[in-house]
Design an enzyme around this catalytic site. Structure first.
Site, PDB file in Angstrom:
ATOM      1  N   GLU A   1     -10.530 -11.160  83.388  1.00  0.00           N
ATOM      2  CA  GLU A   1     -10.975  -9.881  82.842  1.00  0.00           C
ATOM      3  C   GLU A   1     -10.046  -8.801  83.424  1.00  0.00           C
ATOM      4  O   GLU A   1      -9.967  -8.652  84.642  1.00  0.00           O
ATOM      5  CB  GLU A   1     -12.421  -9.659  83.316  1.00  0.00           C
ATOM      6  CG  GLU A   1     -13.132  -8.495  82.751  1.00  0.00           C
ATOM      7  CD  GLU A   1     -14.606  -8.473  83.213  1.00  0.00           C
ATOM      8  OE1 GLU A   1     -14.924  -8.939  84.336  1.00  0.00           O
ATOM      9  OE2 GLU A   1     -15.435  -7.951  82.452  1.00  0.00           O
TER      10      GLU A   1
ATOM     11  N   HIS B   1      -9.611  -9.595  87.307  1.00  0.00           N
ATOM     12  CA  HIS B   1     -10.851 -10.237  87.737  1.00  0.00           C
ATOM     13  C   HIS B   1     -10.872 -11.689  87.263  1.00  0.00           C
ATOM     14  O   HIS B   1     -11.090 -11.959  86.084  1.00  0.00           O
ATOM     15  CB  HIS B   1     -12.048  -9.439  87.179  1.00  0.00           C
ATOM     16  CG  HIS B   1     -13.367  -9.949  87.633  1.00  0.00           C
ATOM     17  ND1 HIS B   1     -14.476  -9.983  86.829  1.00  0.00           N
ATOM     18  CD2 HIS B   1     -13.763 -10.458  88.824  1.00  0.00           C
ATOM     19  CE1 HIS B   1     -15.488 -10.484  87.510  1.00  0.00           C
ATOM     20  NE2 HIS B   1     -15.082 -10.780  88.708  1.00  0.00           N
TER      21      HIS B   1
ATOM     22  N   SER C   1     -15.304  -7.510  91.828  1.00  0.00           N
ATOM     23  CA  SER C   1     -16.266  -7.907  90.795  1.00  0.00           C
ATOM     24  C   SER C   1     -16.976  -6.716  90.189  1.00  0.00           C
ATOM     25  O   SER C   1     -17.606  -6.843  89.148  1.00  0.00           O
ATOM     26  CB  SER C   1     -17.341  -8.808  91.403  1.00  0.00           C
ATOM     27  OG  SER C   1     -16.792  -9.975  91.917  1.00  0.00           O
TER      28      SER C   1
ATOM     29  N   ASN D   1     -19.858  -9.332  84.806  1.00  0.00           N
ATOM     30  CA  ASN D   1     -20.941  -9.209  85.793  1.00  0.00           C
ATOM     31  C   ASN D   1     -22.044  -8.249  85.357  1.00  0.00           C
ATOM     32  O   ASN D   1     -23.155  -8.328  85.859  1.00  0.00           O
ATOM     33  CB  ASN D   1     -20.377  -8.820  87.159  1.00  0.00           C
ATOM     34  CG  ASN D   1     -19.749 -10.024  87.832  1.00  0.00           C
ATOM     35  OD1 ASN D   1     -20.288 -11.123  87.756  1.00  0.00           O
ATOM     36  ND2 ASN D   1     -18.607  -9.836  88.459  1.00  0.00           N
TER      37      ASN D   1
HETATM   38  P1  NAD Z   1     -15.186 -15.071 100.311  1.00  0.00           P
HETATM   39  O1  NAD Z   1     -16.248 -14.640 101.241  1.00  0.00           O
HETATM   40  O2  NAD Z   1     -15.067 -16.524  99.992  1.00  0.00           O
HETATM   41  O3  NAD Z   1     -13.748 -14.588 100.813  1.00  0.00           O
HETATM   42  C1  NAD Z   1     -13.478 -13.295 101.263  1.00  0.00           C
HETATM   43  C2  NAD Z   1     -12.263 -13.392 102.180  1.00  0.00           C
HETATM   44  O4  NAD Z   1     -11.859 -12.054 102.541  1.00  0.00           O
HETATM   45  C3  NAD Z   1     -12.572 -14.140 103.489  1.00  0.00           C
HETATM   46  O5  NAD Z   1     -11.639 -15.201 103.672  1.00  0.00           O
HETATM   47  C4  NAD Z   1     -12.417 -13.042 104.529  1.00  0.00           C
HETATM   48  O6  NAD Z   1     -11.952 -13.537 105.799  1.00  0.00           O
HETATM   49  C5  NAD Z   1     -11.399 -12.135 103.862  1.00  0.00           C
HETATM   50  N1  NAD Z   1     -11.316 -10.838 104.516  1.00  0.00           N
HETATM   51  C6  NAD Z   1     -12.317 -10.059 104.990  1.00  0.00           C
HETATM   52  N2  NAD Z   1     -11.819  -8.991 105.610  1.00  0.00           N
HETATM   53  C7  NAD Z   1     -10.468  -9.071 105.506  1.00  0.00           C
HETATM   54  C8  NAD Z   1      -9.392  -8.267 105.968  1.00  0.00           C
HETATM   55  N3  NAD Z   1      -9.604  -7.167 106.681  1.00  0.00           N
HETATM   56  N4  NAD Z   1      -8.125  -8.673 105.700  1.00  0.00           N
HETATM   57  C9  NAD Z   1      -7.895  -9.798 105.001  1.00  0.00           C
HETATM   58  N5  NAD Z   1      -8.874 -10.611 104.549  1.00  0.00           N
HETATM   59  C10 NAD Z   1     -10.145 -10.242 104.805  1.00  0.00           C
HETATM   60  O7  NAD Z   1     -15.402 -14.208  98.976  1.00  0.00           O
HETATM   61  P2  NAD Z   1     -14.878 -14.534  97.497  1.00  0.00           P
HETATM   62  O8  NAD Z   1     -15.975 -15.181  96.738  1.00  0.00           O
HETATM   63  O9  NAD Z   1     -13.546 -15.194  97.582  1.00  0.00           O
HETATM   64  O10 NAD Z   1     -14.742 -13.058  96.915  1.00  0.00           O
HETATM   65  C11 NAD Z   1     -13.577 -12.278  97.149  1.00  0.00           C
HETATM   66  C12 NAD Z   1     -13.499 -11.176  96.112  1.00  0.00           C
HETATM   67  O11 NAD Z   1     -13.479 -11.772  94.809  1.00  0.00           O
HETATM   68  C13 NAD Z   1     -14.666 -10.202  96.118  1.00  0.00           C
HETATM   69  O12 NAD Z   1     -14.198  -8.939  95.758  1.00  0.00           O
HETATM   70  C14 NAD Z   1     -15.566 -10.756  95.018  1.00  0.00           C
HETATM   71  O13 NAD Z   1     -16.402  -9.781  94.473  1.00  0.00           O
HETATM   72  C15 NAD Z   1     -14.515 -11.221  94.023  1.00  0.00           C
HETATM   73  N6  NAD Z   1     -14.970 -12.239  93.081  1.00  0.00           N
HETATM   74  C16 NAD Z   1     -15.799 -13.235  93.488  1.00  0.00           C
HETATM   75  C17 NAD Z   1     -16.213 -14.196  92.566  1.00  0.00           C
HETATM   76  C18 NAD Z   1     -17.123 -15.315  92.994  1.00  0.00           C
HETATM   77  O14 NAD Z   1     -17.676 -16.003  92.118  1.00  0.00           O
HETATM   78  N7  NAD Z   1     -17.313 -15.552  94.270  1.00  0.00           N
HETATM   79  C19 NAD Z   1     -15.765 -14.153  91.237  1.00  0.00           C
HETATM   80  C20 NAD Z   1     -14.881 -13.130  90.857  1.00  0.00           C
HETATM   81  C21 NAD Z   1     -14.491 -12.177  91.793  1.00  0.00           C
END
Ligand code: NAD
Length: 288
Positions: free
Chosen positions: A154, A142, A121, A192
């Site tokens: 994005e 993204h 993000s 963001n």
């Molecule tokens: P989340 O907490 O729901 O999921 C993160 C996942 O990563 C978890 O399942 C966790 O177990 C896994 N993880 C952690 N360490 C790991 C490893 N060593 N190997 C494999 N998997 C591992 O978070 P999310 O909301 O899905 O966000 C994930 C990414 O997407 C982040 O970079 C976030 O910034 C980005 N993002 C989030 C959003 C949002 O609205 N939440 C929107 C766009 C982008």
């Protein structure tokens, strides 16, 4: 790589974003290996996708056979799946060192021509790419949350991302039915950069007692015509993710206007991360 050549995608990180990315890829006919810290975790994520799609079928928006075929394309997997992938989309927790480590491992495991994409993000795509031996084949892809519903992707151009890579990412996003915008590689990119300061400002307004959480959110819904208010949206995004983005904007721009509100820090410290943990600014039952 031509978009039509993309037959197998690894989604690394099977949380709320990874699950959504896996679903839209599978819906577009692409085979998906879903990887998390363990195959149990990836299997649980696939079960979550199945549950969501059962609701879509119940509403009559998809038929059961289509969903069965879609689910059959998603395989809970581990790093051994990298060797046969055309693309890896990293969607793990928003932590720089973790993502760097995962990208280095992916770089070693993927075929030479495969694309290595990150759903970060806010982190520097250029820096993440520089950790690998294929910086020209790394870019930001993204997605927005929830991925199956949100139209936008994005695309973030790292300094070394090649034109072919960016073209392939655009083609992949369009194959998934998404509309693309392009951003240069700056903290928070485009979306963001605009959104997270709004959510953080809403936290400051709350802690100053300017208004209640429902009034802040109703103000944005009815006064700004936003579909969700900033606090409920922060709960949906995940407060750990919102805080991580705030910290990156603050550190990388070196500008105190991005300093995270204490309320945000405290909620994260308490483990109240929003909808995904059942409590954030609001409380959520099992049905959300
Ligand atoms: P989340 O907490 O729901 O999921 C993160 C996942 O990563 C978890 O399942 C966790 O177990 C896994 N993880 C952690 N360490 C790991 C490893 N060593 N190997 C494999 N998997 C591992 O978070 P999310 O909301 O899905 O966000 C994930 C990414 O997407 C982040 O970079 C976030 O910034 C980005 N993002 C989030 C959003 C949002 O609205 N939440 C929107 C766009 C982008």
């Amino acid at each position: 790589m031509l978009t039509s050549e993309i037959a197998r995608v690894v989604v690394l990180g099977a949380g709320q974003m990874g699950a959504g990315i896996a679903e839209v890829c599978a819906a577009a006919g692409i085979a998906v290996s879903l990887v998390d810290v363990s195959t149990e975790r990836a299997t649980a994520s696939k079960a979550g996708i199945e549950k969501r799609l059962a609701r879509v079928v119940a509403k009559g928006k998809l038929d059961a056979d289509t969903v069965r075929a879609l689910l059959a394309r998603i395989e809970p997997a581990d790093a051994s799946s990298y060797a046969s992938a055309d693309v890896l989309v990293e969607a793990a927790t928003e932590q720089r060192d973790l993502k760097a480590r995962l990208l280095v491992e992916a770089d070693q495991g993927l075929p030479e021509r495969a694309l290595l994409l990150t759903n970060t993000s806010s982190l520097s795509v250029t820096w993440l790419a520089a950790q690998t031996k294929r910086p020209d084949r790394v870019a930001g892809m993204h997605f927005m949350n929830p991925v199956p519903l949100m139209k936008l992707v994005e695309i973030v151009r790292g300094l070394q991302s090649s034109a072919e890579t960016l073209e392939a990412v655009k083609g992949l996003a369009e194959r998934l039915g998404k509309t693309v915008i392009h951003s240069e590689d700056r903290p928070g990119f485009l979306v963001n950069r605009m959104l997270v300061p709004l959510m953080n400002e809403a936290c400051f307004a709350l802690e100053e007692g300017l208004g209640s959480a429902p009034d802040i959110d109703t103000g944005a819904r009815l006064g700004l015509n936003d579909p969700l208010g900033p606090l409920e949206l922060a709960d949906l995004v995940g407060l750990d993710t919102v805080l991580a983005i705030c910290e990156i904007l603050h550190r990388d721009f070196g500008d105190d206007k991005y300093r995270p509100a204490s309320t945000l820090r405290n909620l994260v410290a308490a483990g109240w991360l929003g909808k995904k943990t059942g409590r954030g600014f609001y409380r959520y039952d099992a049905d959300g």
